[in-house]
Design a protein around this motif. Structure first.
Motif, PDB file in Angstrom:
ATOM      1  N   SER A  56     -38.775 -17.341 -35.706  1.00 38.29           N
ATOM      2  CA  SER A  56     -38.673 -18.670 -36.304  1.00 38.29           C
ATOM      3  C   SER A  56     -38.790 -19.728 -35.216  1.00 38.29           C
ATOM      4  N   VAL A  57     -39.282 -20.900 -35.579  1.00 35.36           N
ATOM      5  CA  VAL A  57     -39.420 -22.020 -34.657  1.00 35.36           C
ATOM      6  C   VAL A  57     -38.861 -23.273 -35.326  1.00 35.36           C
ATOM      7  N   ARG A  58     -38.554 -24.284 -34.501  1.00 39.15           N
ATOM      8  CA  ARG A  58     -37.996 -25.515 -35.041  1.00 39.15           C
ATOM      9  C   ARG A  58     -39.036 -26.308 -35.813  1.00 39.15           C
ATOM     10  N   ALA A  59     -40.283 -26.273 -35.351  1.00 44.22           N
ATOM     11  CA  ALA A  59     -41.361 -27.002 -36.018  1.00 44.22           C
ATOM     12  C   ALA A  59     -42.681 -26.318 -35.709  1.00 44.22           C
ATOM     13  N   GLU A  60     -43.561 -26.250 -36.691  1.00 41.79           N
ATOM     14  CA  GLU A  60     -44.880 -25.667 -36.487  1.00 41.79           C
ATOM     15  C   GLU A  60     -45.777 -26.673 -35.777  1.00 41.79           C
ATOM     16  N   THR A  61     -46.684 -26.152 -34.948  1.00 34.14           N
ATOM     17  CA  THR A  61     -47.567 -27.027 -34.178  1.00 34.14           C
ATOM     18  C   THR A  61     -49.042 -26.696 -34.386  1.00 34.14           C
ATOM     19  N   GLY A  62     -49.331 -25.809 -35.324  1.00 33.43           N
ATOM     20  CA  GLY A  62     -50.719 -25.416 -35.553  1.00 33.43           C
ATOM     21  C   GLY A  62     -50.901 -24.863 -36.939  1.00 33.43           C
ATOM     22  N   LEU A  63     -51.814 -23.908 -37.082  1.00 32.80           N
ATOM     23  CA  LEU A  63     -52.076 -23.272 -38.365  1.00 32.80           C
ATOM     24  C   LEU A  63     -51.095 -22.133 -38.597  1.00 32.80           C
ATOM     25  N   PRO A  84     -40.899 -26.146 -27.387  1.00 30.70           N
ATOM     26  CA  PRO A  84     -41.161 -27.530 -27.789  1.00 30.70           C
ATOM     27  C   PRO A  84     -41.120 -28.532 -26.647  1.00 30.70           C
ATOM     28  N   ALA A  85     -40.527 -28.171 -25.502  1.00 33.95           N
ATOM     29  CA  ALA A  85     -40.482 -29.102 -24.371  1.00 33.95           C
ATOM     30  C   ALA A  85     -41.753 -29.055 -23.529  1.00 33.95           C
ATOM     31  N   LEU A  86     -42.662 -28.116 -23.820  1.00 35.55           N
ATOM     32  CA  LEU A  86     -43.831 -27.961 -22.955  1.00 35.55           C
ATOM     33  C   LEU A  86     -44.827 -29.116 -23.087  1.00 35.55           C
ATOM     34  N   ALA A  87     -45.266 -29.400 -24.299  1.00 36.38           N
ATOM     35  CA  ALA A  87     -46.269 -30.456 -24.475  1.00 36.38           C
ATOM     36  C   ALA A  87     -45.801 -31.806 -23.929  1.00 36.38           C
ATOM     37  N   PRO A  88     -44.543 -32.210 -24.141  1.00 37.48           N
ATOM     38  CA  PRO A  88     -44.112 -33.519 -23.627  1.00 37.48           C
ATOM     39  C   PRO A  88     -44.134 -33.656 -22.108  1.00 37.48           C
TER      40      PRO A  88
END
Length: 381
Positions: A56-63, A84-88
């Motif tokens: 499970s993840v906190r939020a989806e970022t793709g398909l 989730p901290a990677l992209a920022p």
């Protein structure tokens, strides 16, 4: 159809791409499945990941597609939903504000040093007279990783200073003291002596997180490897089954190899990546160190390769009398073989397999080297 073919077909179908223009860069076990990194032909910067981990993840970022209760995800680097901290922090000037809050001033853009999708990423940021390291991990693991570093430091392990951390999965660290062992001229026996001192200190740490270690990957390896990998895993099971005693449990690094060590005038002056610190089989660390030395020796040319083969052979002599060490080392080597197999590096698969057979038989693993290392007469360059 192989796992590689199936993953390429799945990604190509989802993104309406020509499968012939997709190549696999990596595949690692994650959760109850895997995460596969793929590159688009003609644009090396365009990286996609196919994730069947079921985590499970906190939020989806793709398909995302769901078969029953199991999601399959596709995302584009660096939008890793597990990190989730990677992209920022991955883009130019992105770390300026963050470091400013810690009293540090960035002197350049973040540089990606390592990325294990779904698990962790490491970026380096120059801050004038020294570098700062940004380690991105799963939010669920960040506090435990910070505490593991504190436990290691309390046991006298020279781990890098933590400037600060965030519950979103980010740790800001100083660099390790000394120079990376891979860049230093060391004498194999002396380095192994220092590693044994380090193992003794680790065993004295106060830490209660348990781990199955490399044994937790056996089933995944068994489903991905070819017949050569299966033979190595069978030898591993034979050796582990021949050990009548229960595994001795102590605190171990969990991923110990000379790439994790920094050296100075006083021997080992820095140890990194204690994220994997755990109560586990004391055979774990020598097995990881031995297998990594073998894998590294096969990649190292010239006199440097002889030196790493010497390290591997001496490690085998020192620790390989323990059948558990040899058995666990073979599982590590099976993992290296699968990684090489995924990249189409058949010669490397064969070399690792030869070294694994030698190790299983109690023979010096340098027998797999194009030029055998003569341990008795070995001198450091």
């Amino acid at each position: 159809m192989t796992h590689s073919d199936a993953d390429v077909q799945m990604l190509a179908s989802a993104l309406d791409l020509d499968p012939g223009g997709v190549s696999i860069l990596s595949r690692e076990p994650l959760g109850t499945g895997s995460v596969t990194g793929m590159q688009m032909q003609g644009d090396e910067r365009l990286l996609y990941y196919l994730d069947t981990s079921g985590l499970s993840v906190r939020a989806e970022t793709g398909l995302v597609s769901v078969d029953g209760s199991r999601p399959t995800r596709i995302w584009q680097h660096p939008a890793d939903p597990h990190l989730p901290a990677l992209a920022p922090v991955a883009f130019e000037n992105a770390a300026d504000t963050l470091l400013g809050r810690l009293g540090l001033r960035a002197a350049g853009s973040p540089e990606m040093v390592a990325d294990r999708p779904g698990r962790r990423a490491v970026l380096r940021v120059a801050t004038g007279d020294h570098d700062v390291w940004l380690k991105v991990v799963r939010p669920s693991r960040v506090e435990r990783i910070v505490r593991a570093g504190e436990a290691a430091a309390s046991a006298g392990i020279p781990v890098p200073l933590v400037h600060g951390w965030s519950e979103k999965g980010l740790i800001v660290m100083a660099g390790a003291d000394g120079r990376p062992a891979a860049e230093v001229e060391w004498e194999p026996r002396e380095l192994l002596d220092q590693v044994d001192v380090l193992r003794t200190r680790l065993a004295q740490a106060t830490w209660d997180h348990r781990s199955a270690g490399i044994l937790g990957r056996v089933d995944w390896y068994a489903t991905r490897g070819d017949d050569r990998v299966a033979a190595v895993l069978a030898d591993a099971q034979r050796l582990l089954g021949a050990s009548a005693d229960e595994p001795q449990v102590a605190v171990v690094h969990g991923d110990l190899h000379f790439g994790q060590l920094f050296l100075g005038g006083e021997g080992i002056t820095g140890v990194i990546d204690v994220d994997t610190l755990a109560l586990g089989d004391i055979a774990e660390d020598p097995a990881a160190f031995l297998s990594h030395a073998i894998a590294s020796a096969l990649l190292t040319r010239g006199d440097g390769g002889d030196r790493v083969w010497a390290l591997a052979d001496l490690a085998s002599q020192r620790w390989g009398t323990d059948t558990r060490v040899r058995g666990l080392a073979l599982i590590h080597l099976a993992g290296h073989m699968i990684a090489a197999q995924e990249r189409g590096e058949d010669d490397r698969v064969a070399g690792l397999g030869n070294a694994a057979r030698a190790l299983a038989a109690g023979i010096a693993p340098s027998g797999a080297a194009p030029k055998n290392a003569l341990i008795d007469n070995f001198e450091s360059p």
